[in-house]
Design an enzyme around this catalytic site. Structure first.
Site, short mmCIF file in Angstrom:
data_model
loop_
_atom_site.label_atom_id
_atom_site.label_comp_id
_atom_site.label_asym_id
_atom_site.label_seq_id
_atom_site.Cartn_x
_atom_site.Cartn_y
_atom_site.Cartn_z
N LYS A 1 0.86 -1.19 0.00
CA LYS A 1 0.00 0.00 0.00
C LYS A 1 0.89 1.24 0.00
CE LYS A 1 -3.78 1.99 2.80
NZ LYS A 1 -4.67 1.76 3.95
N SER B 1 -9.59 1.65 3.14
CA SER B 1 -8.80 2.49 2.28
C SER B 1 -7.76 1.72 1.44
CB SER B 1 -8.05 3.52 3.13
OG SER B 1 -7.18 2.88 4.04
N SER C 1 -9.65 -1.00 7.14
CA SER C 1 -9.14 -0.79 5.78
C SER C 1 -8.49 -1.99 5.13
CB SER C 1 -8.14 0.35 5.77
OG SER C 1 -8.84 1.55 5.72
N1 GLN Z 1 -12.87 3.77 6.76
C1 GLN Z 1 -12.14 4.08 7.95
C2 GLN Z 1 -11.69 5.52 7.95
O1 GLN Z 1 -11.91 6.19 6.98
C3 GLN Z 1 -10.99 3.14 8.13
C4 GLN Z 1 -9.75 3.56 7.48
C5 GLN Z 1 -8.59 2.67 7.75
O2 GLN Z 1 -8.72 1.60 8.34
N2 GLN Z 1 -7.42 3.14 7.38
O3 GLN Z 1 -11.16 6.00 8.91
#
Ligand code: GLN
Length: 480
Positions: A75, A150, A174
């Site tokens: 990532k 994400s 994410s």
């Molecule tokens: N969707 C969650 C957020 O926007 C999780 C993001 C993540 O785990 N990096 O914070």
């Protein structure tokens, strides 16, 4: 076609394939699938060189290491020395890592081949991969759907067979949610299991590197390699029950007590077909002699607000380092003074969602609102941790959905921030409490999209988590 690291290694050792052949295959597939927008950068030449070097080494009779020739994608928030890392943000355009994240160093030490960096929501903030400066990543099963976020790019890279395994980061789901939307396995280990050194920080008390793969065994093997102590991360805890992938087989007579949350299974947002499929899993487990207990979880409706208050507070502090002086984007506009300089750098460099979180974080930490929001959210977090500790005195694991729905359409939730945040309702719990959790692909919805279940176990008990996951994956008909 790649099926597992074990089979790949057998094929390498019997000379029916080579690392070079594997890398060429993935480079070709990445190039044929550029429309998915899963990769930010592909290290074609370098990956081929490494593959050739590994082939020569193996052919000269050297023993192979644990991830010999395994093709891995990262990532775009994980540092790989001398390679760009941008958090999919304009503010870090062209920023080059000066060192390896510890997880990356461990991968390289075991002879993995890093093939590229993957698209994600800017600074890992999002649930759909739509908040990236590089544009959205598309779900490979249905290109009109999001891959989740994400870590959407890392998930699609495994889903579409563009690499063997990949790393993401999981602050509130994410890794697990995109795994669920893409029909692959996604693991978030306990807080402290994988070093965060070299992971761009979003909310430090929640962030964990996570692993995507097609099988539980592959994911477990990568965890064995990267889930090791690191003096550069003082939150590491080496007492996890999981050490080695060979531990995964459960003795035949072992029976588990598994909890489900009443409020989760009855939740209004939960798709009925997903709820029914989970009931089927529970029935099967009962038939095999495991015990299922239903638990009250009154705090369910508080967990998303708690998560967003606390992560925004941590994010606004973590992201204050991007000022255009030490890192990243600098404005070309004329500036009046230092404040104006900071302000223009940050205004131009950050995207809308990141700005929203910085403002929200500063708001909940401000003197007039600290007690009403930040302190309250911390209290809820403490309550959750305490209740969870109590719960695990009477059960071994929790089963719940990973996401209330299957992958939604691109654009569907982009304008409705609350709806987007509520998509995280079943994943943020593990990050608030530090528990390990895994998303397992088990089903195909009548709408054609994959979904599965989420398993959680006590802090540091990755062993039970992976054993149960392996049992469920081998017992079920996996869809991909
Ligand atoms: N969707 C969650 C957020 O926007 C999780 C993001 C993540 O785990 N990096 O914070």
């Amino acid at each position: 076609m790649f099926t597992s690291i074990h089979t790949y290694h057998q094929n390498l050792l019997s000379n029916t394939t080579s690392c070079e052949e594997a890398v060429k295959y993935y480079i070709q597939k990445i190039s044929n699938n550029q429309h998915l927008n899963a990769f930010v950068e592909v290290y074609t030449e370098e990956a081929l060189q490494t593959a050739k070097r590994l082939d020569e080494k193996r052919k000269s009779g050297a023993p192979i290491k644990k991830l010999h020739g395994v093709v891995v994608a990262l990532k775009d928030v994980i540092c790989y020395k001398d390679h760009k890392v941008t958090a999919s943000s304009a503010i870090l355009q062209d920023f080059v890592s000066m060192y390896n994240a510890t997880a990356v160093q461990y991968l390289l030490d075991e002879e993995a081949i890093i093939i590229g960096s993957c698209n994600c929501d800017e600074f890992a903030m999002g649930s759909s991969n739509e908040n990236s400066v590089y544009g959205p990543t598309l779900n490979a099963i249905d290109n009109s759907k999001v891959p989740g976020g994400s870590s959407g790019g890392s998930a699609v890279a495994v889903q579409a067979d563009l690499c063997m395994v990949s790393l993401g980061s999981d602050t509130g789901g994410s890794v697990r949610q995109p795994a669920d939307f893409c029909g692959i396995v996604g693991l978030k280990p306990s807080y402290g299991k994988i070093s965060r050194y070299g992971l761009i920080a979003y909310a430090s008390s929640f962030d964990q590197i996570g692993i995507f793969g097609k099988t539980v065994k592959d994911v477990a093997l990568v965890l064995e390699v990267i889930g090791k102590n690191d003096d550069f991360d003082s939150t590491m805890d080496e007492t996890s029950t999981f050490k080695h992938v060979d531990q995964l087989l459960i003795p035949a007579n072992k029976k588990y007590t598994i909890a489900i949350f009443k409020q989760v299974m009855d939740h209004i947002s939960l798709d009925k077909e997903i709820a029914n499929a989970i009931q089927t899993v529970l029935e099967n487990l009962k038939t095999q002699g495991h015990q299922i207990v239903e638990i009250n979880f009154d705090l369910l409706d508080y967990i998303v607000p708690t998560y967003y208050v606390l992560t925004a507070a941590e994010a606004c502090s973590n992201l204050s380092r991007y000022d255009g002086i030490r890192y990243g984007h600098r404005t070309n506009e004329n500036v009046k003074d230092l404040n104006d300089f900071y302000s223009k750098n940050r205004t131009e460099g950050f995207g809308k969602e990141v700005k929203r979180r910085i403002m929200l974080g500063n708001f909940v930490l401000s003197s007039g609102y600290y007690d009403a929001y930040f302190s309250k959210a911390q209290q809820v977090r403490t309550l959750l941790v305490e209740q969870t500790e109590q719960l695990f005195k009477t059960c071994d694991a929790i089963i719940m959905p990973t996401s209330p729905t299957t992958a939604f359409a691109i654009g569907e939730k982009k304008k409705d921030t609350i709806a987007m945040y509520l998509a995280d309702i079943f994943t943020v719990f593990a990050n608030l409490t530090g528990l390990p959790a895994i998303a397992l692909p088990l089903f195909k919805h009548s709408n054609g999209m994959p979904f599965g279940i989420q398993l959680l176990t006590p802090q540091k008990d990755e062993l039970t988590l992976l054993q149960l996951a392996e049992m469920l994956q081998t017992n079920s008909e996996v869809i991909i």
